[in-house]
Design a protein around this motif. Structure first.
Motif, short mmCIF file in Angstrom:
data_model
loop_
_atom_site.label_atom_id
_atom_site.label_comp_id
_atom_site.label_asym_id
_atom_site.label_seq_id
_atom_site.Cartn_x
_atom_site.Cartn_y
_atom_site.Cartn_z
N MET A 89 0.85 -1.17 0.00
CA MET A 89 0.00 0.00 0.00
C MET A 89 0.90 1.24 0.00
SD MET A 89 -3.39 0.56 2.32
CE MET A 89 -2.71 1.14 3.84
N PRO A 90 0.59 2.22 -0.82
CA PRO A 90 1.42 3.42 -0.90
C PRO A 90 1.46 4.18 0.43
CG PRO A 90 -0.03 3.29 -2.79
CD PRO A 90 -0.46 2.23 -1.84
N LYS A 91 2.59 4.83 0.67
CA LYS A 91 2.79 5.57 1.91
C LYS A 91 1.71 6.63 2.14
CE LYS A 91 6.52 7.70 4.49
NZ LYS A 91 7.94 8.03 4.50
N LEU A 92 1.29 7.29 1.08
CA LEU A 92 0.26 8.32 1.22
C LEU A 92 -1.06 7.75 1.75
CD1 LEU A 92 0.86 10.54 -1.94
CD2 LEU A 92 1.40 11.06 0.44
N GLU A 93 -1.35 6.50 1.41
CA GLU A 93 -2.58 5.88 1.89
C GLU A 93 -2.46 5.50 3.37
OE1 GLU A 93 -3.64 2.89 -0.99
OE2 GLU A 93 -3.87 4.43 -2.54
N TYR A 94 -1.26 5.13 3.81
CA TYR A 94 -1.05 4.92 5.24
C TYR A 94 -1.24 6.23 6.00
CZ TYR A 94 0.65 0.12 5.03
OH TYR A 94 0.74 -1.24 4.87
N LEU A 95 -0.76 7.34 5.41
CA LEU A 95 -0.95 8.64 6.04
C LEU A 95 -2.43 9.00 6.11
CD1 LEU A 95 1.99 10.64 4.37
CD2 LEU A 95 1.87 9.76 6.72
N LYS A 96 -3.18 8.64 5.08
CA LYS A 96 -4.62 8.89 5.08
C LYS A 96 -5.31 8.08 6.19
CE LYS A 96 -6.35 11.26 2.68
NZ LYS A 96 -6.65 12.70 2.85
N LEU A 97 -4.85 6.85 6.41
CA LEU A 97 -5.40 6.06 7.52
C LEU A 97 -5.13 6.76 8.85
CD1 LEU A 97 -4.52 2.38 6.55
CD2 LEU A 97 -6.79 3.36 6.78
N ASP A 98 -3.94 7.30 9.02
CA ASP A 98 -3.63 8.03 10.25
C ASP A 98 -4.53 9.25 10.41
OD1 ASP A 98 -1.65 6.24 11.06
OD2 ASP A 98 -0.03 7.40 10.13
N GLU A 99 -4.78 9.96 9.30
CA GLU A 99 -5.68 11.11 9.35
C GLU A 99 -7.09 10.69 9.77
OE1 GLU A 99 -5.76 13.31 5.67
OE2 GLU A 99 -3.58 13.38 5.57
N LEU A 100 -7.55 9.58 9.23
CA LEU A 100 -8.89 9.10 9.56
C LEU A 100 -8.97 8.63 11.01
CD1 LEU A 100 -9.70 7.23 6.24
CD2 LEU A 100 -10.82 9.31 7.11
N LYS A 101 -7.89 8.01 11.50
CA LYS A 101 -7.85 7.62 12.91
C LYS A 101 -7.94 8.86 13.79
CE LYS A 101 -4.84 4.62 14.30
NZ LYS A 101 -3.60 3.84 14.48
N GLN A 102 -7.21 9.92 13.43
CA GLN A 102 -7.25 11.17 14.20
C GLN A 102 -8.64 11.80 14.12
OE1 GLN A 102 -4.97 12.38 16.34
NE2 GLN A 102 -6.63 13.79 16.83
N ARG A 103 -9.25 11.72 12.97
CA ARG A 103 -10.61 12.24 12.80
C ARG A 103 -11.57 11.53 13.76
NH1 ARG A 103 -13.70 12.24 6.96
NH2 ARG A 103 -15.64 13.21 7.63
N GLY A 104 -11.40 10.22 13.89
CA GLY A 104 -12.22 9.47 14.84
C GLY A 104 -12.01 9.94 16.26
N VAL A 105 -10.75 10.18 16.64
CA VAL A 105 -10.44 10.67 17.98
C VAL A 105 -11.11 12.03 18.19
CG1 VAL A 105 -8.58 11.50 19.47
CG2 VAL A 105 -8.31 9.35 18.22
N THR A 106 -11.00 12.91 17.20
CA THR A 106 -11.62 14.23 17.29
C THR A 106 -13.13 14.13 17.50
OG1 THR A 106 -9.91 15.17 15.87
CG2 THR A 106 -11.95 16.43 16.06
N LEU A 107 -13.72 13.11 16.90
CA LEU A 107 -15.17 12.90 17.04
C LEU A 107 -15.52 12.06 18.27
CD1 LEU A 107 -15.98 12.23 13.28
CD2 LEU A 107 -16.51 14.29 14.61
#
Length: 64
Positions: free
Chosen positions: A1-19
């Motif tokens: 999986m491309p590195k940018l997609e791993y970064l997107k997963l991290d962003e989505l995990k953070q989004r979940g925390v924010t919510l």
């Protein structure tokens, strides 16, 4: 999986925390599968058309 997609997963995990919802990577992937499965054929096709095709296998080792 491309590195940018791993970064997107991290962003989505953070989004979940924010919510107020701590989310694991595997839960995000499973949620994505469920979301794709629930899509109409037309929306599924649109979603798949924006995913870039990547060459399978491991990248060549740097021999420098």
């Amino acid at each position: 999986m491309p590195k940018l997609e791993y970064l997107k997963l991290d962003e989505l995990k953070q989004r979940g925390v924010t919510l107020g919802n701590s989310i694991k990577k595997s839960e995000l992937i499973r949620a994505g599968i469920m979301a794709l499965a629930a899509m109409s054929d037309a929306n599924f096709r649109k979603a798949m058309n924006v995913v870039p095709v990547i060459k399978t296998g491991r990248p060549a080792k740097d021999r420098s």
